[in-house]
Design an enzyme around this catalytic site. Structure first.
Site, PDB file in Angstrom:
ATOM      1  N   LYS A   1      -4.188   6.245  -0.717  1.00  0.00           N
ATOM      2  CA  LYS A   1      -3.541   7.182  -1.625  1.00  0.00           C
ATOM      3  C   LYS A   1      -4.502   8.254  -2.108  1.00  0.00           C
ATOM      4  CE  LYS A   1      -0.211   8.793  -4.129  1.00  0.00           C
ATOM      5  NZ  LYS A   1       0.769   9.611  -3.391  1.00  0.00           N
TER       6      LYS A   1
ATOM      7  N   GLU B   1       5.809  19.808   6.206  1.00  0.00           N
ATOM      8  CA  GLU B   1       5.802  18.689   5.260  1.00  0.00           C
ATOM      9  C   GLU B   1       6.765  17.594   5.726  1.00  0.00           C
ATOM     10  OE1 GLU B   1       3.980  17.524   3.153  1.00  0.00           O
ATOM     11  OE2 GLU B   1       5.218  16.220   1.908  1.00  0.00           O
TER      12      GLU B   1
ATOM     13  N   ARG C   1      -3.668   2.071  -3.134  1.00  0.00           N
ATOM     14  CA  ARG C   1      -4.760   2.917  -2.667  1.00  0.00           C
ATOM     15  C   ARG C   1      -5.194   2.554  -1.242  1.00  0.00           C
ATOM     16  NH1 ARG C   1      -7.794   5.373  -6.938  1.00  0.00           N
ATOM     17  NH2 ARG C   1      -9.721   5.157  -5.788  1.00  0.00           N
TER      18      ARG C   1
ATOM     19  N   HIS D   1       6.323  29.888  23.200  1.00  0.00           N
ATOM     20  CA  HIS D   1       4.939  30.152  23.626  1.00  0.00           C
ATOM     21  C   HIS D   1       4.234  28.864  24.036  1.00  0.00           C
ATOM     22  CE1 HIS D   1       5.321  34.316  22.490  1.00  0.00           C
ATOM     23  NE2 HIS D   1       5.933  33.902  21.389  1.00  0.00           N
TER      24      HIS D   1
ATOM     25  N   ASN E   1     -17.442   1.863  -5.696  1.00  0.00           N
ATOM     26  CA  ASN E   1     -16.601   2.768  -4.895  1.00  0.00           C
ATOM     27  C   ASN E   1     -17.467   3.929  -4.477  1.00  0.00           C
ATOM     28  OD1 ASN E   1     -14.378   1.324  -5.491  1.00  0.00           O
ATOM     29  ND2 ASN E   1     -13.337   2.920  -6.653  1.00  0.00           N
ATOM     30  N   GLY E   2     -17.257   4.432  -3.282  1.00  0.00           N
ATOM     31  CA  GLY E   2     -18.033   5.593  -2.845  1.00  0.00           C
ATOM     32  C   GLY E   2     -18.883   5.225  -1.660  1.00  0.00           C
TER      33      GLY E   2
ATOM     34  N   TRP F   1     -12.041  -0.883   0.884  1.00  0.00           N
ATOM     35  CA  TRP F   1     -11.518  -0.179   2.069  1.00  0.00           C
ATOM     36  C   TRP F   1     -12.747   0.077   2.933  1.00  0.00           C
ATOM     37  CZ3 TRP F   1     -11.751   4.869   4.261  1.00  0.00           C
ATOM     38  CH2 TRP F   1     -10.688   5.197   5.111  1.00  0.00           C
TER      39      TRP F   1
ATOM     40  N   CYS G   1     -11.270   2.317  -1.904  1.00  0.00           N
ATOM     41  CA  CYS G   1     -11.576   1.190  -2.788  1.00  0.00           C
ATOM     42  C   CYS G   1     -10.981   1.399  -4.177  1.00  0.00           C
ATOM     43  CB  CYS G   1     -13.082   1.051  -2.945  1.00  0.00           C
ATOM     44  SG  CYS G   1     -13.952   0.967  -1.394  1.00  0.00           S
TER      45      CYS G   1
ATOM     46  N   GLU H   1       3.635   9.872   8.885  1.00  0.00           N
ATOM     47  CA  GLU H   1       2.910   8.967   7.984  1.00  0.00           C
ATOM     48  C   GLU H   1       3.546   7.600   7.866  1.00  0.00           C
ATOM     49  OE1 GLU H   1       1.130  10.564   3.997  1.00  0.00           O
ATOM     50  OE2 GLU H   1       3.062  11.509   4.350  1.00  0.00           O
TER      51      GLU H   1
ATOM     52  N   LYS I   1       5.632  13.729   6.572  1.00  0.00           N
ATOM     53  CA  LYS I   1       6.254  12.538   5.973  1.00  0.00           C
ATOM     54  C   LYS I   1       6.666  11.565   7.068  1.00  0.00           C
ATOM     55  CE  LYS I   1       5.242  12.665   2.724  1.00  0.00           C
ATOM     56  NZ  LYS I   1       4.512  13.735   2.144  1.00  0.00           N
TER      57      LYS I   1
HETATM   58  C1  F6R Z   1       0.751  12.825   2.263  1.00  0.00           C
HETATM   59  C2  F6R Z   1      -0.274  12.643   1.270  1.00  0.00           C
HETATM   60  C3  F6R Z   1      -1.607  13.214   1.533  1.00  0.00           C
HETATM   61  C4  F6R Z   1      -2.147  13.860   0.256  1.00  0.00           C
HETATM   62  C5  F6R Z   1      -3.598  14.341   0.476  1.00  0.00           C
HETATM   63  C6  F6R Z   1      -4.142  15.044  -0.751  1.00  0.00           C
HETATM   64  O1  F6R Z   1       1.957  12.219   1.892  1.00  0.00           O
HETATM   65  O2  F6R Z   1      -0.049  12.033   0.263  1.00  0.00           O
HETATM   66  O3  F6R Z   1      -1.576  14.116   2.581  1.00  0.00           O
HETATM   67  O4  F6R Z   1      -1.313  14.920  -0.091  1.00  0.00           O
HETATM   68  O5  F6R Z   1      -4.395  13.250   0.775  1.00  0.00           O
HETATM   69  O6  F6R Z   1      -4.171  14.204  -1.848  1.00  0.00           O
HETATM   70  P1  F6R Z   1      -4.294  14.779  -3.315  1.00  0.00           P
HETATM   71  O7  F6R Z   1      -3.060  15.560  -3.583  1.00  0.00           O
HETATM   72  O8  F6R Z   1      -4.414  13.581  -4.201  1.00  0.00           O
HETATM   73  O9  F6R Z   1      -5.506  15.657  -3.333  1.00  0.00           O
END
Ligand code: F6R
Length: 608
Positions: A603, A483, A27, A506, A100-101, A74, A2, A490, A487
């Site tokens: 986000k 990583e 977000r 393995h 929010n929360g 959200w 949210c 995602e 990416k």
């Molecule tokens: C991946 C991504 C997430 C964040 C994770 C932690 O692209 O953005 O995996 O890295 O949610 O978020 P923060 O860094 O804000 O704690």
């Protein structure tokens, strides 16, 4: 997750609130709403779907209030629908709330309110809040006291905005375990869950701590602790500019953020570089006496930030000779980790608001560890909670998929490792000097690596239809593979896994068949021959091979080779990740996907 926005001033609130909500779209959300105080009472407009749906509601043109609250929801409790969208009224339509929360005890509170004659019109946990405020207002006749008594009853997390029909010049807020900032300007003040929402109106912010309240009018903001004693807070000035929250000519925020990496890494390096070239971490008062008592460093984070930790484990262990463990926050917090005052815990978070990381940080403090936060957002919860805080200078990261935050995190972690190594004197000075030189070369080498975009795009156009893509790497190349794989999944929704190359035989090698794409990363000369052998093993079984490397190879052995600049292997994650970011981006674009707002993702993950 949210998003909330609030406005008190002389101007019509609705366009400012809508503009703020649109800045928070990154977000992730499924419905949106606003409430303003009009001459005949509070008016709520809300709907399922995008902020643009809300903006196009017919009555929007007829509201003119100068105080208002707004929300993107959200869904957690109750499906995305108009009824469940915020704001929510109390039963008498005197109070309106956005939240929010998560209110964990909302069933109990709902029951209590129903027994006291209140009715509920949504399935949300939030709707108990305006009704509880009303319940306590009946007893106290004071909005702030009623809000405090309400918060007293709430278990869980909240960032609450409240307006009351009969105090048309005020906006009331409360916060616990959910992000909230207060922006100040002349004759107008703002509330937001994130700075970008109001960055085009102000750069001056107050940061609310947990269990604090604020009452905003257009001329002032009054702060209160949980006992409702008035308290003073300092304003912090943010140096992010408005362009940093626009696409600035790029098709997507993600692409813009990939291209910003030379600059964000340069700013991050400069933030800790003194005139003499030494590193300045004096604000982190960690000295030799303390460091020599440390027998373990924990790095705790989630997602990409956790990968940054994994990428830095090797430089810390090799230069400082301190055993370093990296853990995901959601596991760490529940596994009774062995921490004491000989443990140093480092928490990495772009947003500084990730719920699991905050919980792990609190736990580490309780166990007696010293804590360092590495975040990208000044004043964020993790920054305030940790003993010491180090900022990355990536600027606002809007795309859900993290790119420039990761490279800035690995950069600052490497500099911290070098700084600790210099203090401890456990490492050959020549080795340290060489890595320090390489740190300085990062921005230029990043500019160079951006030049791989077109070749990577060509590869993307050939493999975008695949169902599975594997990433492999040894040593430092393994977290890069992880990583790169994150990416890809995602934003392109292609199934992908990352393995330590030596692990392939393995088990995972059973998945390799004709034309399966395997991406290998080679940035450590010492492991090159072994890594090549692992790639050969999959090529023999029919795999299509893509290699990202800074080594000299016989390119004919592989289907595609992307060459990146040479650098100390400790720092290679910062360069090697860039082609993988491009690969994920161009594959997602080719599939016509929304790269900035991938499905199901948010986000800032402020709930557990
Ligand atoms: C991946 C991504 C997430 C964040 C994770 C932690 O692209 O953005 O995996 O890295 O949610 O978020 P923060 O860094 O804000 O704690």
């Amino acid at each position: 997750m949210c998003g909330i926005v609030g406005y008190v001033g002389n101007k019509k609130a609705s366009p400012i609130l809508i503009n703020g909500l649109s800045k928070l779209e990154y977000r992730g959300y499924d419905s949106a709403g606003i409430a303003t105080i009009e001459s005949d009472g509070i008016k709520i407009l809300k709907d399922k779907g995008r902020v643009s749906n809300l903006e196009n509601i017919k009555e929007m043109a007829s509201i003119s209030g100068t105080v208002g609250i707004a929300h993107t929801r959200w869904a957690t409790h109750g499906k995305p629908s108009k009824e469940n969208a915020h704001p929510h009224f109390d039963n008498s339509n005197l109070f309106a709330v956005v939240h929010n929360g998560i209110i964990e005890n909302y069933n109990e509170l709902r029951e209590f309110l129903i027994n006291n004659g209140y009715k509920f019109y949504s399935q949300t946990d939030t709707e108990v809040i305006p009704n509880l405020v009303h319940f306590y207002f009946e007893q106290t006749n004071d909005v702030l006291t009623a809000l405090k008594k309400t918060c007293n009853d709430l278990k869980g997390s909240y960032a609450i905005e409240l307006i009351y029909k009969h105090t048309p010049n005020n906006l009331y807020v409360a916060k616990k375990d959910s992000p909230m900032v207060i922006g100040v300007s002349e004759n107008e003040n703002f509330v937001a869950s994130d700075i970008p929402a109001v960055l085009n109106y102000t750069k001056k912010f107050y940061f609310l701590k947990d269990k604090e309240f604020a009452v905003l009018s257009k001329d002032e903001v009054k702060f209160y602790d949980f006992e409702l004693n008035q308290i003073q807070k300092d304003i912090k000035e943010i140096d992010w500019d408005e362009n940093s929250v626009t696409k600035n000519g790029y098709d997507d925020f993600m692409l813009k953020e990939i291209y910003e990496q030379p600059d964000s890494v340069r700013k991050t390096i400069n933030s800790r570089l003194s005139d003499t070239g030494s590193y300045d971490f004096k604000d982190i008062s960690i000295d030799k006496d303390y460091l020599t008592t440390i027998n373990k460093i924990y790095i705790i984070a989630c997602g990409t930030a956790m990968h940054a930790g994994l990428s830095a484990k090797s430089i810390i262990e090799k230069l400082c000779k301190i055993s370093t463990e990296v853990d995901v926050a959601s596991e760490f917090r529940y596994r009774e980790p062995l921490i004491d005052n000989h443990t140093l815990c480092i928490f990495i978070s772009q947003s500084g608001e990730t719920a699991d990381t905050i919980a792990a940080l609190k736990l580490s403090k309780e166990c007696g560890a010293k804590t360092i936060a590495i975040t990208n957002v000044i004043g964020s919860s993790i920054t305030r909670e940790a003993d010491y805080s180090i900022l990355t200078y990536a600027g606002p990261e809007i795309a859900v998929a993290s790119t420039k935050a990761y490279t800035a995190q690995v950069t600052i972690l490497s500099m911290l490792a070098i700084n600790f190594a210099e203090i401890l004197g456990r490492c050959d000075e020549k080795v340290l000097e060489k890595v320090k030189q390489d740190v300085l070369s990062l921005p230029t080498k990043l500019e160079n690596v951006l030049g791989t975009a077109n070749s990577v795009k060509d590869i993307a156009l050939k493999i975008y239809n695949e169902h599975d893509i594997f990433f492999i790497g040894r040593g430092i190349d393994h977290p890069i593979a992880m990583e790169g794989s994150l990416k890809l999944k995602e934003i392109s929704y292609i199934h992908s896994d990352a393995y330590a190359s030596g692990e392939l035989k393995h088990g995972p090698i059973a998945l390799i068949e004709d034309n399966t794409t395997v991406i290998s990363i080679y940035t450590d000369a010492k492991l090159l021959q072994k890594s090549i052998s692992n790639t050969q093993e999959v090529i023999t079984r029919g795999a299509k091979s893509i290699v990202i490397t800074n080594q000299n190879l016989d390119n004919n052995k592989f289907d595609y080779v992307i060459q990146i600049p040479e650098i100390s292997e400790f720092l290679s994650p910062i360069l090697a990740i860039v082609p993988l970011q491009f690969l994920a981006y161009y594959i997602a674009k080719q599939k016509n996907l929304d790269v900035d707002k991938p499905r199901n993702l948010a986000k800032s993950v402020t709930v557990e």
